[in-house]
Scaffold this motif. Structure first.
Motif, mmCIF file in Angstrom:
data_model
loop_
_atom_site.group_PDB
_atom_site.id
_atom_site.type_symbol
_atom_site.label_atom_id
_atom_site.label_comp_id
_atom_site.label_asym_id
_atom_site.label_seq_id
_atom_site.Cartn_x
_atom_site.Cartn_y
_atom_site.Cartn_z
ATOM 1 N N GLY A 119 1.511 8.009 1.854
ATOM 2 C CA GLY A 119 2.209 6.732 1.748
ATOM 3 C C GLY A 119 3.130 6.484 2.927
ATOM 4 N N ARG A 120 3.849 7.522 3.337
ATOM 5 C CA ARG A 120 4.738 7.384 4.498
ATOM 6 C C ARG A 120 3.943 7.149 5.780
ATOM 7 N NH1 ARG A 120 10.087 10.095 3.767
ATOM 8 N NH2 ARG A 120 10.236 10.498 1.540
ATOM 9 N N ILE A 144 0.942 5.742 6.030
ATOM 10 C CA ILE A 144 0.403 4.371 5.997
ATOM 11 C C ILE A 144 1.472 3.369 6.406
ATOM 12 C CG2 ILE A 144 -0.353 2.563 4.398
ATOM 13 C CD1 ILE A 144 -2.030 4.713 3.015
ATOM 14 N N LYS A 145 2.683 3.560 5.904
ATOM 15 C CA LYS A 145 3.775 2.653 6.253
ATOM 16 C C LYS A 145 4.083 2.740 7.744
ATOM 17 C CE LYS A 145 8.533 1.573 4.966
ATOM 18 N NZ LYS A 145 9.658 1.972 4.091
ATOM 19 N N TRP A 146 4.206 3.952 8.256
ATOM 20 C CA TRP A 146 4.543 4.152 9.668
ATOM 21 C C TRP A 146 3.452 3.584 10.577
ATOM 22 C CZ3 TRP A 146 2.051 8.084 12.800
ATOM 23 C CH2 TRP A 146 2.583 8.177 14.082
ATOM 24 N N ASN A 201 2.575 11.512 -1.238
ATOM 25 C CA ASN A 201 3.815 10.989 -0.674
ATOM 26 C C ASN A 201 3.720 10.912 0.848
ATOM 27 O OD1 ASN A 201 6.452 10.367 -0.004
ATOM 28 N ND2 ASN A 201 7.323 11.713 -1.543
ATOM 29 N N ARG A 215 0.836 -1.205 0.000
ATOM 30 C CA ARG A 215 0.000 0.000 0.000
ATOM 31 C C ARG A 215 0.872 1.257 0.000
ATOM 32 N NH1 ARG A 215 -5.203 0.468 1.429
ATOM 33 N NH2 ARG A 215 -5.252 -1.401 0.170
ATOM 34 N N SER A 216 1.922 1.248 0.808
ATOM 35 C CA SER A 216 2.821 2.390 0.855
ATOM 36 C C SER A 216 3.483 2.620 -0.508
ATOM 37 C CB SER A 216 3.887 2.152 1.929
ATOM 38 O OG SER A 216 4.857 3.159 1.894
ATOM 39 N N ASN A 217 3.898 1.550 -1.163
ATOM 40 C CA ASN A 217 4.536 1.670 -2.477
ATOM 41 C C ASN A 217 3.560 2.151 -3.546
ATOM 42 O OD1 ASN A 217 7.081 0.965 -1.602
ATOM 43 N ND2 ASN A 217 6.750 -1.212 -1.939
ATOM 44 N N TYR A 275 1.184 4.345 -3.068
ATOM 45 C CA TYR A 275 1.138 5.796 -2.903
ATOM 46 C C TYR A 275 2.407 6.453 -3.432
ATOM 47 C CZ TYR A 275 -3.244 5.976 -0.344
ATOM 48 O OH TYR A 275 -4.565 5.917 -0.017
ATOM 49 N N LYS A 276 3.549 5.812 -3.240
ATOM 50 C CA LYS A 276 4.805 6.365 -3.758
ATOM 51 C C LYS A 276 4.786 6.433 -5.280
ATOM 52 C CE LYS A 276 7.847 5.012 0.012
ATOM 53 N NZ LYS A 276 8.972 4.152 0.402
#
Length: 159
Positions: A140-141, A143-145, A137, A93-95, A97-98
């Protein structure tokens, strides 16, 4: 009957800015070969023989990396990834968004370059595209965090 809006602005050099009611996109190419990317993450590639009506068009979704003309029966679709909290799904998911953010940055740069001959409206569109790219961006960060934090908390509770 629904209301439609579509405007294509020729930016020169085979590059066009396409604005519709639901998205903004940019396309580049020559007669017979064109690549388009829009703000919804859709990429379209078309190749054809000019004047004959014969062409091949391929459409894919950048955010999912899957082609529209293929069916995906496995469990890695977007709905299942929302339900299953795994490190792989969080990173996917994070990727996504990137990738969307990168596409928006490219669109913003092209709009900025095109703004000099076309004027202030295109410059404002480039600013909006940059803002959306930055927000995507950051999302995405986040969501990852958040996802990795939840996974860590889940592991601590289970042990």
């Amino acid at each position: 009957m629904g209301l439609r809006f579509r405007k294509s602005i020729n930016l020169g050099g085979g590059v066009k800015l396409n604005v519709s009611k639901k998205s903004v996109g940019i396309s580049a190419g020559v007669k017979g070969a064109r690549v388009s990317i829009n703000s919804k993450g859709r990429k379209t590639t078309s190749v054809g023989i000019p004047g004959t009506g014969v062409s091949y068009v391929s459409t894919s979704n950048i955010s999912k990396g899957k082609s529209n003309n293929t069916t995906n029966n496995n469990k890695s679709n977007i709905l299942v990834s929302e339900l299953e909290l795994t490190e792989e799904n969080v990173l996917k998911r994070s990727n996504e968004y990137k990738r969307i953010s990168k596409a928006l940055f490219i669109i913003a740069i092209l709009l900025f370059i095109a703004a000099f001959p076309l004027g202030a409206f295109v410059f404002l569109l480039s600013i909006v595209a940059i803002l959306f790219a930055c927000l995507t961006n950051i999302m995405g960060r986040f969501i990852k965090w958040q996802g990795l934090k939840q996974l860590k908390d889940k592991d601590i509770k289970e042990s």
